[in-house]
Write a protein that holds these residues in place. Structure first.
Motif, PDB file in Angstrom:
ATOM      1  N   LEU A  22     -21.169 126.755 -22.476  1.00  0.00           N
ATOM      2  CA  LEU A  22     -22.497 126.175 -22.603  1.00  0.00           C
ATOM      3  C   LEU A  22     -23.497 127.161 -23.160  1.00  0.00           C
ATOM      4  O   LEU A  22     -24.225 126.852 -24.094  1.00  0.00           O
ATOM      5  N   LYS A  23     -23.541 128.380 -22.582  1.00  0.00           N
ATOM      6  CA  LYS A  23     -24.514 129.377 -23.037  1.00  0.00           C
ATOM      7  C   LYS A  23     -24.192 130.741 -22.456  1.00  0.00           C
ATOM      8  O   LYS A  23     -23.436 130.863 -21.498  1.00  0.00           O
ATOM      9  N   ILE A  75     -26.176 134.280 -21.073  1.00  0.00           N
ATOM     10  CA  ILE A  75     -27.453 134.789 -20.573  1.00  0.00           C
ATOM     11  C   ILE A  75     -27.344 136.297 -20.441  1.00  0.00           C
ATOM     12  O   ILE A  75     -26.445 136.777 -19.736  1.00  0.00           O
ATOM     13  N   LYS A 106     -23.722 140.432 -19.786  1.00  0.00           N
ATOM     14  CA  LYS A 106     -23.945 139.024 -20.088  1.00  0.00           C
ATOM     15  C   LYS A 106     -23.250 138.130 -19.063  1.00  0.00           C
ATOM     16  O   LYS A 106     -22.173 138.438 -18.576  1.00  0.00           O
TER      17      LYS A 106
END
Length: 142
Positions: free
Chosen positions: A137-138, A140, A126
């Motif tokens: 924030l996020k 991926i 990730k």
């Protein structure tokens, strides 16, 4: 045996969904021209195709860097390697809290075409993205 073949086929397909290495001769002239405009002194470039975009991997002032271009040769973002220690304290604290048994493999500073900066901490499987203040924030999946 059928399950094993199915898993092998799925793993192979997943590998092709991600970036694929390509030779420079297969990179469109518009993309190469865009790269040369942005980074005129870089001759040693490794290219990958990411969906409809092209990623150039190279060293800039001795630092591992990549730049993503669209088919028109427009620079979309650059990613520059940084040390893990260069990540902000809030970003490192987030990783320690939410991924306590994992270490940061790589870290990078990402600058998009508008000049907006984010930071990436890569852990197993990730990429974690943080804003300029170290706020998460996020995530991926690789």
């Amino acid at each position: 045996m059928k399950k094993l073949m199915f898993l092998f086929t799925m793993a192979l397909a997943a590998a092709f969904v991600h970036a694929q290495k390509i030779q420079q001769k297969n990179v469109p002239a518009s993309v190469q021209k865009g790269f040369q405009k942005q980074f005129p002194n870089n001759k040693e470039v490794k290219w990958e195709k990411e969906k409809e975009n092209y990623e150039a991997g190279f060293k800039l002032n001795g630092t591992k860097t990549s730049a993503i271009f669209n088919i028109s040769g427009t620079l979309l973002e650059t990613e520059t390697a940084i040390s893990q220690n260069a990540l902000s304290a809030p970003a490192k604290a987030y990783v320690a809290k939410h991924y306590p048994n994992q270490k940061i493999k790589e870290a990078a500073k990402i600058t998009n075409a508008k000049g907006e900066v984010t930071y990436e901490a890569e852990i197993k499987g990730k990429d974690l993205i943080f804003d300029n203040n170290g706020q998460f924030l996020k995530g991926i999946k690789d």
